[in-house]
Design a protein around this motif. Structure first.
Motif, PDB file in Angstrom:
ATOM      1  N   GLN A   1     -19.436 -11.097  17.132  1.00 48.59           N
ATOM      2  CA  GLN A   1     -19.502 -10.537  18.430  1.00 48.59           C
ATOM      3  C   GLN A   1     -18.499  -9.381  18.365  1.00 48.59           C
ATOM      4  N   THR A   2     -19.029  -8.088  19.101  1.00 43.36           N
ATOM      5  CA  THR A   2     -18.138  -7.218  19.454  1.00 43.36           C
ATOM      6  C   THR A   2     -18.956  -6.542  20.458  1.00 43.36           C
ATOM      7  N   THR A   3     -18.193  -5.587  21.369  1.00 47.46           N
ATOM      8  CA  THR A   3     -18.548  -4.813  22.440  1.00 47.46           C
ATOM      9  C   THR A   3     -18.035  -3.533  22.323  1.00 47.46           C
ATOM     10  N   MET A   4     -17.265  -3.056  21.218  1.00 50.52           N
ATOM     11  CA  MET A   4     -16.489  -1.954  21.309  1.00 50.52           C
ATOM     12  C   MET A   4     -17.579  -0.613  20.842  1.00 50.52           C
TER      13      MET A   4
ATOM     14  N   VAL B   1     -15.360   2.964  15.029  1.00 55.50           N
ATOM     15  CA  VAL B   1     -15.960   1.864  15.031  1.00 55.50           C
ATOM     16  C   VAL B   1     -16.765   1.673  13.646  1.00 55.50           C
TER      17      VAL B   1
ATOM     18  N   LEU C   1     -11.741  -2.015  10.556  1.00 53.00           N
ATOM     19  CA  LEU C   1     -12.717  -2.273  11.581  1.00 53.00           C
ATOM     20  C   LEU C   1     -12.888  -1.339  12.737  1.00 53.00           C
ATOM     21  N   PHE C   2     -11.471  -1.080  13.062  1.00 53.53           N
ATOM     22  CA  PHE C   2     -11.573  -0.036  14.310  1.00 53.53           C
ATOM     23  C   PHE C   2     -10.241   0.733  13.858  1.00 53.53           C
TER      24      PHE C   2
ATOM     25  N   ASN D   1     -10.655 -14.566  16.563  1.00 51.77           N
ATOM     26  CA  ASN D   1     -10.597 -13.261  17.388  1.00 51.77           C
ATOM     27  C   ASN D   1     -10.051 -12.289  16.977  1.00 51.77           C
TER      28      ASN D   1
ATOM     29  N   ILE E   1     -18.972 -10.557  11.233  1.00 54.01           N
ATOM     30  CA  ILE E   1     -18.945 -10.249  12.631  1.00 54.01           C
ATOM     31  C   ILE E   1     -19.906 -10.825  13.302  1.00 54.01           C
TER      32      ILE E   1
ATOM     33  N   LEU F   1     -11.314  -7.527  20.244  1.00 58.67           N
ATOM     34  CA  LEU F   1     -12.186  -6.395  19.980  1.00 58.67           C
ATOM     35  C   LEU F   1     -13.297  -7.008  19.385  1.00 58.67           C
ATOM     36  N   ALA F   2     -13.295  -7.951  18.384  1.00 60.28           N
ATOM     37  CA  ALA F   2     -14.571  -8.654  17.831  1.00 60.28           C
ATOM     38  C   ALA F   2     -14.111 -10.138  17.642  1.00 60.28           C
ATOM     39  N   THR F   3     -15.289 -10.713  17.305  1.00 60.09           N
ATOM     40  CA  THR F   3     -15.034 -12.250  16.847  1.00 60.09           C
ATOM     41  C   THR F   3     -15.764 -12.524  15.573  1.00 60.09           C
TER      42      THR F   3
END
Length: 394
Positions: A99-102, A213, A227-228, A201, A97, A114-116
């Protein structure tokens, strides 16, 4: 002289004996008085009124009536969403992981990132695709050339078949690699132009709200990891738990009134599906559609519902005839006539049903339906019975 003394002693003894007997008689009478008082005490769950009290209270007697009352099935349940409105997001190929802002509770739109993720295997997979695609181009050219030579009888048939096998094998390999790259969201058009991606992504498959999350930056996730979780609350439904005995009264299309645990207002729904399997607890699941959608409601919210199961002829009494005492329902029934113009009433436990237009459905124990029931003044009798109980307790 001695004879006179003996006579005096005898007289004194007789007098003393008489006093002792008289004293014992008085004690016996005193001891008997409570017994007489207890004879006048009321039996448990009964009330006695004098004729004057009977007139003052205004007791009115009546019998149960056959009335048509709309019956309702009282049930519990939960707000839920259809399976297709709840999504667990995972990846077909593991990665780190980056990047993620969730956050839990955030709204997302379908297609939103949702994530990179990053993984050296992504680079290798793209390299394999480009290599296989290049080999396929050569294999196509070679196969066409061998076919042309075969038509001119220059080469052997075996050579043509080998060229064809190589071409078809590479063609299948390229198609397979293309599908793998699509699964991890690699841009195929950009890759064929020579743009190799080091990251991929993860996109939201549906619109809704993030409810879970389970990742953090730098974490390596596997294909089996979730993941989510995303839930779309636009199509919530009420999932009711109905006891087996009440199922024959239900039909698709019946209206439902329900109240959520965190609300006081009533909402409406309609019976949409009735389960066909009885659980070990002897209950059946009933699926209901809400009449008005509300995206602010949360799945899993507890609710209480009333399913309107139609009207029927039932034994009913005026609402004032049924009293509540210690979380149970009772009626007062006229008992055998008392002495000296007194009136006796006995409290009988009943099972109340639905209410409508001032009448309550009543089920009597063992089907014995009394004909002289207090339909006016029942609460006065209950108050007198309570007061009598407190006095005897003191």
């Amino acid at each position: 002289m001695k004879r006179n003394k003996y006579r005096i002693y005898a007289t004194v003894i007789m007098l003393l004996s008489g006093l002792v007997l008289a004293s014992c008689g008085n004690k016996k009478t005193t001891a008997e008085k409570p017994t007489e008082e207890h004879e006048h005490e009321e039996a448990p769950n009964t009330v006695t009124l004098t004729n004057e009290q009977f007139q003052t209270v205004g007791i009115v007697l009546g019998a149960p009536e056959q009335r048509e009352i709309s019956s309702a099935v009282k049930v519990n349940g939960l707000l839920d969403v259809p399976p297709q409105q709840t999504v667990s997001v995972s990846v077909p190929m593991g990665g780190f992981i980056r990047q993620t802002t969730m956050l839990q509770g955030m709204p997302v739109k379908k297609g939103q990132v949702l994530a990179t993720l990053e993984n050296i295997d992504y680079i290798q997979l793209q390299q394999d695709y480009l290599d296989a695609r290049s080999q396929l181009e050569y294999a196509v050219t070679e196969y066409n050339r061998q076919q042309e030579l075969s038509r001119e009888n220059v080469n052997a048939l075996k050579t043509v078949q080998q060229a064809k096998a190589t071409f078809e094998s590479l063609q299948a390999k390229v198609k397979g690699l293309r599908e793998k790259l699509s699964l991890i969201n690699i841009n195929i058009a950009g890759l064929e132009k020579g743009n190799i991606q080091r990251s991929v992504n993860v996109y939201a498959p549906i619109s809704g709200y993030v409810t879970q999350v389970n990742i953090n930056l730098g974490q390596f996730v596997n294909p089996a990891d979730i993941l989510f979780r995303i839930v779309n609350t636009e199509h919530l439904h009420a999932e009711l738990t109905v006891f087996e005995k009440d199922i024959p009264r239900l039909k698709i299309g019946q209206p439902v009134r329900f109240t959520l645990a965190n609300e006081t207002k009533q909402r409406k729904a309609t019976v949409h599906l009735i389960g066909r399997e009885i659980s070990p607890e002897r209950t059946v699941r009933v699926h209901c559609h809400l009449d008005e959608e509300d995206t602010q409601l949360l799945p899993g919210t507890y609710l209480q519902a009333m399913i309107e199961a139609g009207a029927g002829n039932v034994q009913a009494l005026p609402e004032a005839a049924v009293v509540n005492f210690e979380n149970k329902a009772y009626v007062f029934v006229k008992d055998t006539p008392g002495k000296d113009s007194t009136h006796h009433f006995k409290m009988l436990e009943v099972q109340p049903g639905s209410n409508e237009q001032g009448y309550t459905e009543v089920n009597f124990p063992q089907g014995n339906i009394p004909q002289e029931i207090v339909i006016k003044g029942a609460y006065d009798l209950l108050a007198k019975m309570k007061n009598s109980g407190e006095e005897h307790g003191h």
